[in-house]
Write a protein that holds these residues in place. Sequence first.
Motif, short mmCIF file in Angstrom:
data_model
loop_
_atom_site.label_atom_id
_atom_site.label_comp_id
_atom_site.label_asym_id
_atom_site.label_seq_id
_atom_site.Cartn_x
_atom_site.Cartn_y
_atom_site.Cartn_z
N GLN A 28 0.82 -1.21 0.00
CA GLN A 28 0.00 0.00 0.00
C GLN A 28 0.85 1.27 0.00
O GLN A 28 0.32 2.38 -0.07
CB GLN A 28 -0.91 0.01 1.23
N ALA A 29 2.17 1.11 0.09
CA ALA A 29 3.07 2.27 0.13
C ALA A 29 3.33 2.78 -1.28
O ALA A 29 3.08 2.10 -2.28
CB ALA A 29 4.39 1.89 0.80
N THR A 30 3.84 3.99 -1.36
CA THR A 30 4.10 4.60 -2.67
C THR A 30 5.50 4.30 -3.19
O THR A 30 5.74 4.41 -4.39
CB THR A 30 3.92 6.12 -2.58
N GLY A 31 6.43 3.93 -2.31
CA GLY A 31 7.80 3.66 -2.74
C GLY A 31 8.06 2.17 -2.93
O GLY A 31 7.24 1.32 -2.55
N GLY A 32 9.21 1.85 -3.52
CA GLY A 32 9.59 0.47 -3.74
C GLY A 32 10.23 -0.14 -2.50
O GLY A 32 10.88 0.54 -1.71
N TYR A 33 10.08 -1.47 -2.36
CA TYR A 33 10.66 -2.20 -1.23
C TYR A 33 11.42 -3.41 -1.72
O TYR A 33 11.20 -3.90 -2.84
CB TYR A 33 9.56 -2.64 -0.24
#
Length: 332
Positions: free
Chosen positions: A209-214
């Motif tokens: 649900q985050a906007t950045g990559g993991y």
Amino acid sequence: MAIQGEKSSESRKATGGRSGSGLITWIYQAEDLDPGQIADFEKSLHERYSAAAATIDFDFRVLRAGELIPSCLEKPVLRHRGTDILEQRQCFIVEDQSQDPQGLQGLRAIYRTIQASDSVLLNRTMAGPDYLERDKLALLQHAAGLGIPTPGTLAVPFGRYARSVVPEAVRAFGDGPYIVKPREMGMGVAVLKVDSERQLTTAIDIVAQATGGYIVQPFIPHTGDMRVYVADGEVVTSLTRRPRPGDYLANISQGGSAVATDDHRQVAGACRRIAESLGAEYLCIDWLMTEHGPVLNEWSTAGAGFTVLPEPQRSQVVDAFFGWIKRTFEKG
């Protein structure tokens, strides 16, 4: 903007301070901090860096990214309160990580505007693409190609596809524990250790649900996280950071402690190889110290701190870092 406790006037800042001196400007995203922390952060940064900058007769100041307007008006323009600060050639350190997507794009617009000018962008110290300064997946892929020991690393697919990384992690790394962390953040922010496949699945549901990559990595037991300082292609010294008892993060900002060692001798050749491959003039390279030897964790550029070093290592890094700044600025 004037820093609390700073005595310089607007005219002094506009000319870079003392006659004949240079100027180092640090630009950061204030919105990533709690509003109550901003003044203390700026004051602390100014106090830590201004004395070191003075050793090469440079002034130091801090500006907030939100107060800058990058432009192209027949040339690169960076306005701060109506004044184009690029009219004065100077050195910049521009933070290029933010928890806010629009804030990140704003920082990159500033970063690239300065890079296109005749000023010196100190955290653009390498000849390769700029994503090799911050993207953990890309920099580990680069290092692995050099034969450097690196942790296995999986990028988390976006949105509804994110869970597909879980069976891949089990296949590649076993039953855990695992580390889940952002591809492009620092200082231990949002780094999570999970102990099982079930916990990993839950963590992936959250980061989806985050906007950045993991990324997902195996948790590698280690006695410390060693930061090696490299200037002009040569190892200067190192600092080993250790997590507090029961914790897994060694970052000083996350409660870790630090001690100076000479363990960098184990990786001096690898550090030189990394710096040479990147064309990097100044680099901080972090290694996990494991029972099987050092394993590369990541690297960072001029924003990486030196102030936690004890003496004489602190003076060694100050001399190397700020000496490099002065030479780079004078080269034109």
